[in-house]
Design a protein around this motif. Sequence first.
Motif, PDB file in Angstrom:
ATOM      1  N   GLU A  52     -20.754   9.837  26.470  1.00 32.32           N
ATOM      2  CA  GLU A  52     -21.656   8.719  26.189  1.00 32.32           C
ATOM      3  C   GLU A  52     -23.096   9.165  26.012  1.00 32.32           C
ATOM      4  O   GLU A  52     -23.798   8.713  25.096  1.00 32.32           O
ATOM      5  CB  GLU A  52     -21.556   7.687  27.303  1.00 32.32           C
ATOM      6  CG  GLU A  52     -22.280   6.383  27.015  1.00 32.32           C
ATOM      7  CD  GLU A  52     -21.881   5.282  27.962  1.00 32.32           C
ATOM      8  OE1 GLU A  52     -22.608   4.258  28.003  1.00 32.32           O
ATOM      9  OE2 GLU A  52     -20.843   5.407  28.655  1.00 32.32           O
ATOM     10  N   LYS A  53     -23.554  10.076  26.856  1.00 30.73           N
ATOM     11  CA  LYS A  53     -24.936  10.545  26.754  1.00 30.73           C
ATOM     12  C   LYS A  53     -25.162  11.332  25.471  1.00 30.73           C
ATOM     13  O   LYS A  53     -26.212  11.212  24.828  1.00 30.73           O
ATOM     14  CB  LYS A  53     -25.302  11.387  27.974  1.00 30.73           C
ATOM     15  CG  LYS A  53     -25.389  10.589  29.266  1.00 30.73           C
ATOM     16  CD  LYS A  53     -25.813  11.471  30.429  1.00 30.73           C
ATOM     17  CE  LYS A  53     -25.938  10.654  31.715  1.00 30.73           C
ATOM     18  NZ  LYS A  53     -26.316  11.510  32.875  1.00 30.73           N
ATOM     19  N   SER A  54     -24.177  12.126  25.080  1.00 28.31           N
ATOM     20  CA  SER A  54     -24.271  12.889  23.836  1.00 28.31           C
ATOM     21  C   SER A  54     -24.369  11.956  22.639  1.00 28.31           C
ATOM     22  O   SER A  54     -25.178  12.163  21.727  1.00 28.31           O
ATOM     23  CB  SER A  54     -23.045  13.802  23.691  1.00 28.31           C
ATOM     24  OG  SER A  54     -22.960  14.359  22.396  1.00 28.31           O
ATOM     25  N   LEU A  55     -23.561  10.905  22.645  1.00 30.49           N
ATOM     26  CA  LEU A  55     -23.565   9.958  21.537  1.00 30.49           C
ATOM     27  C   LEU A  55     -24.883   9.197  21.473  1.00 30.49           C
ATOM     28  O   LEU A  55     -25.480   9.044  20.395  1.00 30.49           O
ATOM     29  CB  LEU A  55     -22.386   9.000  21.683  1.00 30.49           C
ATOM     30  CG  LEU A  55     -22.126   8.030  20.533  1.00 30.49           C
ATOM     31  CD1 LEU A  55     -21.959   8.765  19.216  1.00 30.49           C
ATOM     32  CD2 LEU A  55     -20.883   7.186  20.850  1.00 30.49           C
ATOM     33  N   GLU A  56     -25.369   8.739  22.610  1.00 29.65           N
ATOM     34  CA  GLU A  56     -26.644   8.016  22.644  1.00 29.65           C
ATOM     35  C   GLU A  56     -27.793   8.902  22.181  1.00 29.65           C
ATOM     36  O   GLU A  56     -28.669   8.470  21.418  1.00 29.65           O
ATOM     37  CB  GLU A  56     -26.920   7.509  24.052  1.00 29.65           C
ATOM     38  CG  GLU A  56     -26.096   6.307  24.446  1.00 29.65           C
ATOM     39  CD  GLU A  56     -26.479   5.784  25.824  1.00 29.65           C
ATOM     40  OE1 GLU A  56     -26.927   6.604  26.669  1.00 29.65           O
ATOM     41  OE2 GLU A  56     -26.332   4.573  26.050  1.00 29.65           O
ATOM     42  N   ALA A  57     -27.791  10.159  22.623  1.00 30.78           N
ATOM     43  CA  ALA A  57     -28.870  11.069  22.245  1.00 30.78           C
ATOM     44  C   ALA A  57     -28.862  11.338  20.752  1.00 30.78           C
ATOM     45  O   ALA A  57     -29.920  11.394  20.104  1.00 30.78           O
ATOM     46  CB  ALA A  57     -28.739  12.373  23.024  1.00 30.78           C
ATOM     47  N   ALA A  58     -27.681  11.500  20.178  1.00 31.07           N
ATOM     48  CA  ALA A  58     -27.595  11.776  18.745  1.00 31.07           C
ATOM     49  C   ALA A  58     -28.064  10.584  17.917  1.00 31.07           C
ATOM     50  O   ALA A  58     -28.731  10.749  16.888  1.00 31.07           O
ATOM     51  CB  ALA A  58     -26.157  12.136  18.372  1.00 31.07           C
ATOM     52  N   LEU A  59     -27.732   9.379  18.358  1.00 28.46           N
ATOM     53  CA  LEU A  59     -28.105   8.186  17.604  1.00 28.46           C
ATOM     54  C   LEU A  59     -29.587   7.859  17.732  1.00 28.46           C
ATOM     55  O   LEU A  59     -30.183   7.289  16.801  1.00 28.46           O
ATOM     56  CB  LEU A  59     -27.277   6.992  18.092  1.00 28.46           C
ATOM     57  CG  LEU A  59     -25.784   7.037  17.763  1.00 28.46           C
ATOM     58  CD1 LEU A  59     -25.045   5.929  18.491  1.00 28.46           C
ATOM     59  CD2 LEU A  59     -25.550   6.934  16.255  1.00 28.46           C
ATOM     60  N   GLY A  60     -30.179   8.208  18.858  1.00 22.19           N
ATOM     61  CA  GLY A  60     -31.587   7.881  19.051  1.00 22.19           C
ATOM     62  C   GLY A  60     -31.816   6.387  18.968  1.00 22.19           C
ATOM     63  O   GLY A  60     -31.122   5.601  19.607  1.00 22.19           O
ATOM     64  N   SER A  61     -32.780   5.996  18.135  1.00 18.57           N
ATOM     65  CA  SER A  61     -33.101   4.574  17.993  1.00 18.57           C
ATOM     66  C   SER A  61     -32.455   3.951  16.761  1.00 18.57           C
ATOM     67  O   SER A  61     -32.788   2.829  16.387  1.00 18.57           O
ATOM     68  CB  SER A  61     -34.618   4.396  17.914  1.00 18.57           C
ATOM     69  OG  SER A  61     -35.138   5.088  16.779  1.00 18.57           O
ATOM     70  N   ARG A  62     -31.524   4.651  16.128  1.00 18.95           N
ATOM     71  CA  ARG A  62     -30.926   4.160  14.889  1.00 18.95           C
ATOM     72  C   ARG A  62     -30.127   2.875  15.110  1.00 18.95           C
ATOM     73  O   ARG A  62     -29.450   2.726  16.128  1.00 18.95           O
ATOM     74  CB  ARG A  62     -30.002   5.220  14.276  1.00 18.95           C
ATOM     75  CG  ARG A  62     -30.718   6.450  13.740  1.00 18.95           C
ATOM     76  CD  ARG A  62     -29.700   7.479  13.253  1.00 18.95           C
ATOM     77  NE  ARG A  62     -30.345   8.620  12.633  1.00 18.95           N
ATOM     78  CZ  ARG A  62     -30.795   9.672  13.312  1.00 18.95           C
ATOM     79  NH1 ARG A  62     -30.661   9.714  14.639  1.00 18.95           N
ATOM     80  NH2 ARG A  62     -31.374  10.683  12.675  1.00 18.95           N
ATOM     81  N   THR A  63     -30.177   2.002  14.129  1.00 17.22           N
ATOM     82  CA  THR A  63     -29.356   0.799  14.097  1.00 17.22           C
ATOM     83  C   THR A  63     -28.636   0.732  12.752  1.00 17.22           C
ATOM     84  O   THR A  63     -29.059   1.374  11.776  1.00 17.22           O
ATOM     85  CB  THR A  63     -30.193  -0.475  14.295  1.00 17.22           C
ATOM     86  OG1 THR A  63     -31.169  -0.563  13.244  1.00 17.22           O
ATOM     87  CG2 THR A  63     -30.897  -0.456  15.647  1.00 17.22           C
ATOM     88  N   PHE A  64     -27.574  -0.043  12.702  1.00 14.87           N
ATOM     89  CA  PHE A  64     -26.729  -0.072  11.515  1.00 14.87           C
ATOM     90  C   PHE A  64     -26.300  -1.498  11.177  1.00 14.87           C
ATOM     91  O   PHE A  64     -26.215  -2.362  12.053  1.00 14.87           O
ATOM     92  CB  PHE A  64     -25.481   0.790  11.734  1.00 14.87           C
ATOM     93  CG  PHE A  64     -25.785   2.206  12.129  1.00 14.87           C
ATOM     94  CD1 PHE A  64     -26.129   3.141  11.175  1.00 14.87           C
ATOM     95  CD2 PHE A  64     -25.762   2.580  13.464  1.00 14.87           C
ATOM     96  CE1 PHE A  64     -26.430   4.447  11.541  1.00 14.87           C
ATOM     97  CE2 PHE A  64     -26.059   3.872  13.843  1.00 14.87           C
ATOM     98  CZ  PHE A  64     -26.401   4.816  12.879  1.00 14.87           C
ATOM     99  N   ASP A  65     -26.018  -1.689   9.906  1.00 18.35           N
ATOM    100  CA  ASP A  65     -25.414  -2.947   9.482  1.00 18.35           C
ATOM    101  C   ASP A  65     -23.931  -2.964   9.838  1.00 18.35           C
ATOM    102  O   ASP A  65     -23.398  -3.993  10.263  1.00 18.35           O
ATOM    103  CB  ASP A  65     -25.600  -3.144   7.977  1.00 18.35           C
ATOM    104  CG  ASP A  65     -27.055  -3.268   7.590  1.00 18.35           C
ATOM    105  OD1 ASP A  65     -27.698  -4.238   8.041  1.00 18.35           O
ATOM    106  OD2 ASP A  65     -27.570  -2.389   6.862  1.00 18.35           O
ATOM    107  N   VAL A  66     -23.279  -1.822   9.633  1.00 12.76           N
ATOM    108  CA  VAL A  66     -21.848  -1.725   9.888  1.00 12.76           C
ATOM    109  C   VAL A  66     -21.540  -0.343  10.465  1.00 12.76           C
ATOM    110  O   VAL A  66     -22.098   0.659  10.021  1.00 12.76           O
ATOM    111  CB  VAL A  66     -21.009  -1.923   8.606  1.00 12.76           C
ATOM    112  CG1 VAL A  66     -19.508  -1.903   8.927  1.00 12.76           C
ATOM    113  CG2 VAL A  66     -21.375  -3.218   7.896  1.00 12.76           C
ATOM    114  N   VAL A  67     -20.650  -0.308  11.448  1.00 10.06           N
ATOM    115  CA  VAL A  67     -20.074   0.941  11.940  1.00 10.06           C
ATOM    116  C   VAL A  67     -18.594   0.930  11.604  1.00 10.06           C
ATOM    117  O   VAL A  67     -17.898  -0.059  11.864  1.00 10.06           O
ATOM    118  CB  VAL A  67     -20.266   1.102  13.458  1.00 10.06           C
ATOM    119  CG1 VAL A  67     -19.535   2.343  13.960  1.00 10.06           C
ATOM    120  CG2 VAL A  67     -21.743   1.185  13.813  1.00 10.06           C
ATOM    121  N   VAL A  68     -18.101   2.012  11.008  1.00 11.87           N
ATOM    122  CA  VAL A  68     -16.671   2.167  10.741  1.00 11.87           C
ATOM    123  C   VAL A  68     -16.170   3.323  11.605  1.00 11.87           C
ATOM    124  O   VAL A  68     -16.559   4.471  11.405  1.00 11.87           O
ATOM    125  CB  VAL A  68     -16.374   2.440   9.259  1.00 11.87           C
ATOM    126  CG1 VAL A  68     -14.859   2.540   9.034  1.00 11.87           C
ATOM    127  CG2 VAL A  68     -16.971   1.353   8.372  1.00 11.87           C
TER     128      VAL A  68
END
Length: 300
Positions: A52-68
Amino acid sequence: MREICVIGGNRYFGKRLIERLIAAGDRVTVVNRGSSAPPAGTVHLIADRDDEKSLEAALGSRTFDVVVDQVCYTPRQAEIARRVFAGRTRRYVMTSTVEVYEYEDSADPVGEDAVDPRTVAVDTALPWDDPEFLESHYGEGKRQAEAVFAAAPDFPHVAVRVAHVLGGADDFTGRLEHYADRIRTGEAIAVPPVNRPATYIHVEEIADFLFWTAGEDFTGPVNAASHGTLTTRELCAEIGAHLPDGRTVLEAVEVGEVSPFSFRRSYGMDNSRATRLGFPFGDARSWLPRAVAETLGKDH
């Protein structure tokens, strides 16, 4: 321009989905462990989705319209994804499977309501990290992953229950080659005494379906399958057409392992929900010759 995140998706129909998104002008971010590069034109983030921490760190503050999400196999992975992407995306599309219906033995095609993820019990304490356990509980892992997303009504999501996929020169499963090898040599092909039909979908069609789903606003489970069912005999007949010197021998076995795409129970899915929503499925018998030619053409 939409912001789309694809988790996994480096091969087969995931790769084709990304190509479609890029061609439509979407900005595509691919998240994987870094073992292989994503298609050109994407933003590449390296993360372990199980961390979970690895995923959060990689995404940073990014947001998306859609996740697949192409690689969600367990309720643990679903729980991490739900926490990490809550508030980051307006829509979450999970690639699920026809295998969620493994206990629904019906002669009629099964609809989505046969497995309601809101009623599926979730057990994250099971040994989901054990590859052998996960392989033997593939359908259960997908069912429980769907249940995790369904338990969050404020997390708009879709579970695309994908039929068996055929076609493409890059089919990595080896399942059609299994038949081709035996037809070429005349070796017996093990099948159940009563061999049930199944629904299928072409690799290009499921990429089209996921692309279409990303742009829609419906939620919940949806079956993705071409019209009609195929039997093992029909698959063998089409493969045999490419191997005129071969011989098809089907051998019924009461117990033990049978060939891929031969089933002791029906794997037919009802695709009427997606059809009503507006997706134009093709007919499996119409594209089967193309699928076999694509997959076997490179070797035969």
